[in-house]
Design an enzyme around this catalytic site. Structure first.
Site, short mmCIF file in Angstrom:
data_model
loop_
_atom_site.label_atom_id
_atom_site.label_comp_id
_atom_site.label_asym_id
_atom_site.label_seq_id
_atom_site.Cartn_x
_atom_site.Cartn_y
_atom_site.Cartn_z
N CYS A 76 18.25 4.20 -2.56
CA CYS A 76 17.91 4.76 -3.89
C CYS A 76 19.00 5.67 -4.43
CB CYS A 76 16.57 5.49 -3.82
SG CYS A 76 16.35 6.48 -2.34
N HIS A 136 15.37 11.54 -7.90
CA HIS A 136 16.50 12.14 -7.19
C HIS A 136 17.55 12.62 -8.20
CE1 HIS A 136 14.73 10.65 -3.64
NE2 HIS A 136 15.54 9.64 -3.33
N MET A 195 4.30 3.88 -1.07
CA MET A 195 4.82 4.58 -2.26
C MET A 195 5.62 3.62 -3.15
SD MET A 195 4.84 8.14 -2.15
CE MET A 195 4.35 8.55 -3.80
N ASN A 198 13.58 7.55 -8.18
CA ASN A 198 13.95 6.82 -6.94
C ASN A 198 13.00 5.68 -6.63
OD1 ASN A 198 12.51 9.48 -6.54
ND2 ASN A 198 11.98 8.46 -4.62
N ARG A 206 16.89 17.39 0.72
CA ARG A 206 15.52 17.11 0.25
C ARG A 206 14.97 18.36 -0.42
NH1 ARG A 206 13.98 12.14 0.04
NH2 ARG A 206 14.64 11.78 2.18
N LYS A 242 24.87 6.18 4.14
CA LYS A 242 24.55 5.09 3.20
C LYS A 242 25.30 5.34 1.89
CE LYS A 242 19.81 4.91 4.91
NZ LYS A 242 18.44 5.40 4.61
N GLN A 298 17.07 15.48 -3.40
CA GLN A 298 16.20 14.30 -3.37
C GLN A 298 14.71 14.64 -3.31
OE1 GLN A 298 19.59 11.82 -0.92
NE2 GLN A 298 17.48 11.14 -0.72
N ARG A 311 -3.35 -2.02 9.76
CA ARG A 311 -4.25 -0.93 9.38
C ARG A 311 -4.88 -1.16 8.02
NH1 ARG A 311 0.35 1.55 11.44
NH2 ARG A 311 1.37 1.52 9.41
N SER A 312 -4.17 -1.86 7.15
CA SER A 312 -4.63 -1.99 5.76
C SER A 312 -5.23 -3.36 5.44
CB SER A 312 -3.46 -1.75 4.80
OG SER A 312 -2.93 -0.49 5.02
N THR A 332 0.82 -1.22 0.00
CA THR A 332 0.00 0.00 0.00
C THR A 332 0.85 1.27 0.00
OG1 THR A 332 -0.04 -0.21 2.40
CG2 THR A 332 -1.97 -1.02 1.22
N1 LIG Z 1 10.49 5.95 -1.35
C1 LIG Z 1 11.65 5.62 -1.89
O1 LIG Z 1 12.16 6.26 -2.83
C2 LIG Z 1 12.41 4.43 -1.40
C3 LIG Z 1 13.49 4.01 -2.14
C4 LIG Z 1 14.20 2.91 -1.70
C5 LIG Z 1 13.80 2.26 -0.56
N2 LIG Z 1 12.73 2.70 0.15
C6 LIG Z 1 12.35 1.96 1.35
O2 LIG Z 1 11.12 1.28 1.10
C7 LIG Z 1 10.36 1.21 2.31
C8 LIG Z 1 8.99 1.78 2.07
O3 LIG Z 1 9.10 3.13 1.67
P1 LIG Z 1 7.87 3.96 1.09
O4 LIG Z 1 8.45 5.22 0.60
O5 LIG Z 1 7.06 3.12 0.19
O6 LIG Z 1 7.04 4.24 2.46
P2 LIG Z 1 5.47 4.43 2.65
O7 LIG Z 1 4.87 5.08 1.48
O8 LIG Z 1 5.34 5.09 3.97
O9 LIG Z 1 4.88 2.94 2.75
C9 LIG Z 1 5.19 2.08 3.80
C10 LIG Z 1 4.58 0.71 3.55
O10 LIG Z 1 5.01 -0.16 4.59
C11 LIG Z 1 3.85 -0.72 5.23
N3 LIG Z 1 4.10 -0.92 6.65
C12 LIG Z 1 4.45 0.01 7.57
N4 LIG Z 1 4.56 -0.56 8.79
C13 LIG Z 1 4.26 -1.86 8.63
C14 LIG Z 1 4.17 -2.98 9.51
N5 LIG Z 1 4.43 -2.85 10.82
N6 LIG Z 1 3.83 -4.18 9.00
C15 LIG Z 1 3.55 -4.32 7.69
N7 LIG Z 1 3.62 -3.31 6.80
C16 LIG Z 1 3.97 -2.10 7.26
C17 LIG Z 1 2.77 0.30 5.02
O11 LIG Z 1 1.51 -0.30 5.20
P3 LIG Z 1 0.22 0.58 5.66
O12 LIG Z 1 -0.25 1.28 4.42
O13 LIG Z 1 -0.72 -0.47 6.11
O14 LIG Z 1 0.68 1.50 6.72
C18 LIG Z 1 3.06 0.71 3.57
O15 LIG Z 1 2.58 -0.28 2.68
C19 LIG Z 1 11.19 1.90 3.37
O16 LIG Z 1 11.92 0.92 4.06
C20 LIG Z 1 12.08 2.80 2.57
O17 LIG Z 1 13.28 3.07 3.25
C21 LIG Z 1 12.01 3.77 -0.24
#
Ligand SMILES: NC(=O)c1ccc[n+]([C@@H]2O[C@H](COP(=O)([O-])OP(=O)(O)OC[C@H]3O[C@@H](n4cnc5c(N)ncnc54)[C@H](OP(=O)(O)O)[C@@H]3O)[C@@H](O)[C@H]2O)c1
Length: 337
Positions: free
Chosen positions: A126, A234, A11, A307, A227, A205, A153, A37-38, A9
């Site tokens: 990323c 990015h 990003m 990214n 940011r 990192k 970023q 939650r989802s 669910t």
């Molecule tokens: N955004 C980027 O560019 C990017 C790039 C590389 C890596 N990442 C990594 O990818 C991960 C997700 O990033 P995002 O940007 O997609 O964040 P996000 O939009 O906040 O999404 C987080 C996701 O993780 C789920 N989640 C959170 N807590 C959880 C739990 N306790 N159990 C199961 N699922 C859980 C959320 O589910 P709910 O909707 O139910 O809360 C949601 O699906 C992070 O570790 C981030 O560091 C991000």
């Protein structure tokens, strides 16, 4: 393959589903997983509705592959549980990246390190992925000594809440803050948390992951991560000092011949990479390639990538494709039962 997308669910999760669909990844059963939650929410993949399930149910289903994008804490707790039932986990968080027993993989560079025994595989940060993809061919040819990188970023790198903060601010709506300050019309020299050495976690990192991916500790990287209020990708200003001198035409040729890189570099036509062009694309774009005139053997470049794609989903799916193509995924518990 029975595939679980953990964080479906979010990003990255949303783009993960798009990339799996676009690349027609061989999926026999898809498990969409998120937080409690989802659970019960409906998401669509290939025009079919799927109901979001929780982590315990996903482990019980013993998928062949689980692609995690759900934060470091979720990965630390749950990736080993999937691995225990024979699932190969590809993790997008920073939880396992610097663990010496885990591989940190950019497929174009080091997928050949992967074996069937690797049950938790780390996807790099990323900002690291796009930089290291451009550095790899140049390092092989001229041997890097030192890299100075400043990043610009996108808010999409922080997740759903940050994009909402930017959109709310632009629309004049008071809402939840993902950052300690406004991001719209601003630049925050603050990506991820601050560490004791004064750098942020994101900057460290960028400093450490390239050495692990390139399996070489003879060069160093120093970073400033910023940011900015963009949503599409990015950007990075990268200054690289080599041990050996280079020819600019050869640098451009080496980069253009690298799989996953597109050179966009023509000052006469104002051609250079930008997030608005990189958005939605899988490639890493390199431009503004020029000699640093203040120091011998030193190059300046501008590197841009989406990214959420090469920086996260695309890289993870490429790892999964490599595992499948090379017969490295075998859910043994399923095979036994
Ligand atoms: N955004 C980027 O560019 C990017 C790039 C590389 C890596 N990442 C990594 O990818 C991960 C997700 O990033 P995002 O940007 O997609 O964040 P996000 O939009 O906040 O999404 C987080 C996701 O993780 C789920 N989640 C959170 N807590 C959880 C739990 N306790 N159990 C199961 N699922 C859980 C959320 O589910 P709910 O909707 O139910 O809360 C949601 O699906 C992070 O570790 C981030 O560091 C991000």
């Amino acid at each position: 393959m029975k595939v679980a997308v953990v964080g479906a669910t979010g990003m990255v999760g949303e783009v993960m589903l798009k990339v799996l669909e676009e690349r027609n990844f061989p999926i026999s059963e898809l498990l969409l997983v998120a937080s409690e939650r989802s659970v019960g929410k409906k998401l669509t993949y290939k025009n079919e509705e799927h109901t979001v399930i929780g982590l315990a149910d996903a482990v019980a289903a013993q998928p062949d592959i689980a692609i995690f994008s759900a934060g470091g804490d979720t990965s630390l707790e749950w990736a080993p549980k999937f691995a225990e039932v024979g699932t190969t986990v590809i993790d997008n968080s920073s939880a396992w990246r610097m663990d010496p027993s885990k591989k940190l993989v950019v497929p174009e560079i080091n997928a050949s390190e992967l074996t069937a025994e690797d049950k938790i595989i780390a996807n790099p940060n990323c900002s690291t992925i796009q930089m290291v993809l451009a550095l790899d061919p140049l390092h092989k040819k001229y041997q890097m000594k030192r890299v100075v990188v400043s990043t610009y970023q996108s808010v999409s790198g922080t997740g759903v809440k940050a994009v909402e903060q930017m959109e709310n601010e632009a629309a004049g709506i008071d809402g939840e803050m993902a950052y300690p300050y406004p991001i719209n019309r601003n630049a925050l020299p603050h990506c991820d948390m601050f560490l004791e050495n004064g750098y942020t976690k994101e900057e460290m990192k960028l400093a450490r992951e390239p050495q692990k991916i390139l399996d070489d500790r003879t060069f160093s990287v120093t970073a400033t991560a910023v940011r900015i209020p963009t949503a599409g990708g990015h950007s990075e200003s990268v200054n690289v000092e080599f041990h050996n001198d280079f020819d600019l035409a050869e640098v451009r040729k080496l980069l253009s011949e690298t799989s996953g890189i597109v050179v966009q570099d023509n000052p006469e036509t104002n051609t250079y990479p930008m997030p608005v062009f990189a958005n939605g694309k899988d490639d890493v774009f390199v431009g503004r390639i020029r000699r640093d005139e203040t120091q011998p053997n030193t190059l300046n470049m501008w590197i841009v990538a989406d990214n959420l794609r090469k920086g996260a989903a695309t890289n993870a799916v490429q790892i999964a494709e490599y595992l499948v193509e090379n017969n490295l995924v075998s859910n043994t518990s399923e095979a036994i039962s």
